[in-house]
Design an enzyme around this catalytic site. Structure first.
Site: not given
Ligand code: CTP
Length: 412
Positions: A212-213
């Protein structure tokens, strides 16, 4: 809000080529709001001019026991007695030896002998001098007396040689000073805080993962602030591009299962858990041991299974103050409130995922059972500092009703 604001720092500078780096430290301390009194040894004056420190700190520089400024405030003993912290950087083998022997033959050693403030010593010297048993024995003596002596860094020295003897960078010295002041009388002294940060990576095959970011920025800033307030900090981090904060114990993890194991181990002895990591909710059921190859024109279906809820599994821990995060794309407050209850948290910190991911600034809403406290949009560092101060306030309110931990029960 800066933990250095208003603090009285004595900065002792000795005769080493690394003295030039400490000019930056004097500036950083002053900009952070500290009152910095620089004391230079005779040898230090061979390397940097007193005028440099005077200009950077806005205060007279002290070089001699017998010619002190005449404002009546600064006496050769009273200087040490007024200090919040005494820092010696760079500390030479000679000054370390004089301190270990308890000498007071110049203003710096006299000040150290007269102070009850915490002492931070940052040695910098030729690697052979540092390794010498005499220097090592002197350092051991100073540590046994309670001084915090930093390990010099390994690298290229001024002379054409490589070894252990370099002064840490000014930013690292600044972090060590903050940490020492916090351990001495910060509101979290004696407490163990666990912070998780970054995103987990769930392997698909040996070269690919689901991720994920999350950048980890918020969690790292929270860990640094908890350290500055005096806590012993364990930072459990998924992979990030960040440099870990100094004076914090870092546990590097990759997957949600790794994170669960690290959190359970660290929380066995913790007071506060700040669960800032973006833990993947799912992982590939069976990661391939070989790199997955394309099959003609076909797509690929990966079967996912659910990961454990790391903080949710600790819902029964009534001896641990737990803070969770909720980054949502809609129904922010309703979703956050439901997670607060479902996961047995004391506080949850909600934010709009889209407005904050990859941004330098963040707006937060902190929820407990009843209240919602809004923290305005600001840099992630400032937001982390404000958030941690709020966590400390709530932790202190919660403490009187805290249930004894299994460990405390066992100790009785
Ligand atoms: N969290 C956790 N373990 C997980 C997932 C999340 O400990 N497997 C923690 C996060 O670190 C965060 C809080 O739980 O502090 C909320 O995370 P979030 O991903 O927003 O919640 P989810 O449990 O994934 O709920 P949902 O799927 O409904 O968004």
């Amino acid at each position: 809000m800066d933990t250095l604001a208003g603090k009285r720092v004595i900065l002792g500078v000795c005769g080493s080529i690394a003295a030039y780096k400490v000019a930056q430290l004097a500036r950083d301390l002053t900009l952070a709001g500290a009152r910095v009194d620089v004391i230079m040894t005779k040898a230090a004056e061979q390397f940097v001019g007193a005028a440099t420190f005077q200009a950077l700190t806005g205060r007279p520089v002290l070089t001699d026991m017998w010619t002190l400024p005449e404002d009546g405030v600064v006496g050769h003993v009273s200087l040490g007695m007024q200090a919040d912290v005494v820092v010696i950087a760079p500390a030479t083998a000679n000054t370390i030896a004089r301190l270990a022997a308890g000498l007071c033959d110049d203003l710096l050693t006299t000040t150290v002998l007269a102070t009850r403030a915490p002492l931070l010593i940052a040695p910098a010297m030729n690697p052979a001098m540092y390794d010498h048993p005499a220097t090592q024995a002197n350092i051991a003596t100073l540590r046994a007396r309670g001084a915090c002596v930093l390990e010099p860094e390994f690298g290229r020295m001024a002379e054409p040689l490589v070894g252990r003897g370099r002064l840490p960078e000014p930013a690292d010295l600044l972090a060590e000073i903050r940490a020492l002041l916090g351990r001495h009388n910060g509101p979290l002294r004696g407490r163990h805080v666990v912070v998780t940060a970054g995103g987990t990576r769930e392997p698909i095959d040996p070269v690919r993962y689901l991720g994920n970011r999350s950048s980890g920025q918020m969690g790292y800033a929270l860990a640094a602030r908890a350290r500055d307030l005096g806590a012993t900090v364990t930072l459990i981090s998924g992979p990030t591009a960040l440099t870990p904060p100094r004076a914090v114990h870092v546990v590097a993890v990759e997957t949600a299962l790794d994170m669960r194991a690290a959190v359970q181990a660290a929380c066995a002895q913790a007071d506060i858990l700040i669960m800032n990591a973006a833990v993947a909710d799912f992982r590939p059921a069976q990661p391939s041991t070989e790199k997955i190859k394309k099959q003609a024109d076909e797509g690929l279906t990966i079967q996912l299974v659910q990961n454990p809820d790391v903080v949710g599994e600790l819902a029964h821990r009534n001896d641990l103050f737990k803070v969770g995060f909720a980054a949502e794309t809609r129904d922010l407050l309703a979703n956050a409130r439901s997670k607060l209850q479902r996961k047995g948290l004391h506080l949850i910190v909600a934010n709009d995922a889209v407005a904050s991911i990859g941004q330098a600034e963040i707006a937060l809403v902190v929820l407990d059972g009843e209240q919602a406290i809004e923290l305005p949009r600001q840099s992630k560092e400032t937001a982390a500092a404000m958030l941690l101060d709020l966590i400390v306030e709530r932790f202190e309110q919660w403490l009187p009703g805290r249930q004894p931990s299994a460990r405390e029960n066992g100790d009785r």
